[in-house]
Design a protein around this motif. Structure first.
Motif: not given
Length: 202
Positions: A61-75
């Motif tokens: 879950q740490v890995l998922i959170d770390r990388w998914q936050t990179m894409a915050n704001g994606a339409r």
């Protein structure tokens, strides 16, 4: 006489050869010491016994959170998946902050071009030199730029859809088995849907 001179020449040649080999070894060792390593936080967090390996002492879950936050704001879901792909392409041999700043710089360039946000079509319309200038904060920026351009073009030609299989990820430039495994974990369509939905919730 002549035999002694021949022996002296052989000894001298051997010494010079050994010195050249020593110099090469020293240069290789120096290069290894200077080679930047991937920030361990890119692959997880907390205590790590084997830096930079997928899933090594890192909670999924740490890995998922770390990388998914990179894409915050994606339409859209596919844009979110595209941003994670770009981020992973930029990450090796770079600190977390550099990879994230580079992705942010690419997204800003698209917004400055009145496109709203980064798209595969926009990135593939640029040349690699322009992309390299935008991502100047990362190591190996020229190689990274070529990978970003090629992968963007591949996604564009696939109607904006990012790969969903390990084989598909391995077809992208700059993605080896380790990064493909990471993408299979953190960049699934299901995760993209969940993260985009949670971002829309009040």
């Amino acid at each position: 006489g002549k035999r002694a001179n021949d022996e002296a020449q052989i000894v001298g040649d051997l010494k010079r050869l050994a010195q050249r080999n020593d110099a090469k070894d020293e240069a290789r060792q120096s290069k290894k010491l200077k080679r930047p390593k991937t920030d361990a936080s890119l692959m997880g967090a907390g205590e790590r016994r084997c830096e930079g390996t997928v899933g090594c002492d890192a909670d999924k879950q740490v890995l998922i959170d770390r990388w998914q936050t990179m894409a915050n704001g994606a339409r859209t879901v596919e844009l979110r998946r595209f941003y994670v792909l770009v981020a992973v392409t930029l990450a090796p041999h770079n600190a977390w902050s550099s990879a994230r700043n580079a992705l942010d710089a690419l997204r800003k360039a698209a917004r400055d071009a009145d496109l709203g946000d980064l798209t595969p079509a926009f990135l593939s319309s640029l040349d690699s030199d322009t992309i390299s200038d935008i991502i100047s904060m990362v190591n190996y920026r020229n190689n990274k730029a070529k990978a970003v351009w090629e992968n963007s073009r591949a996604v564009k030609l696939n109607m904006g859809r990012v790969a969903t299989t390990e084989r598909g990820y391995l077809a992208y430039r700059g993605v080896g088995k380790e990064l493909a495994s990471l993408l299979m974990l953190v960049n699934t369509p299901k995760l993209a849907v969940e993260w985009n939905q949670s971002a829309e919730e009040p």
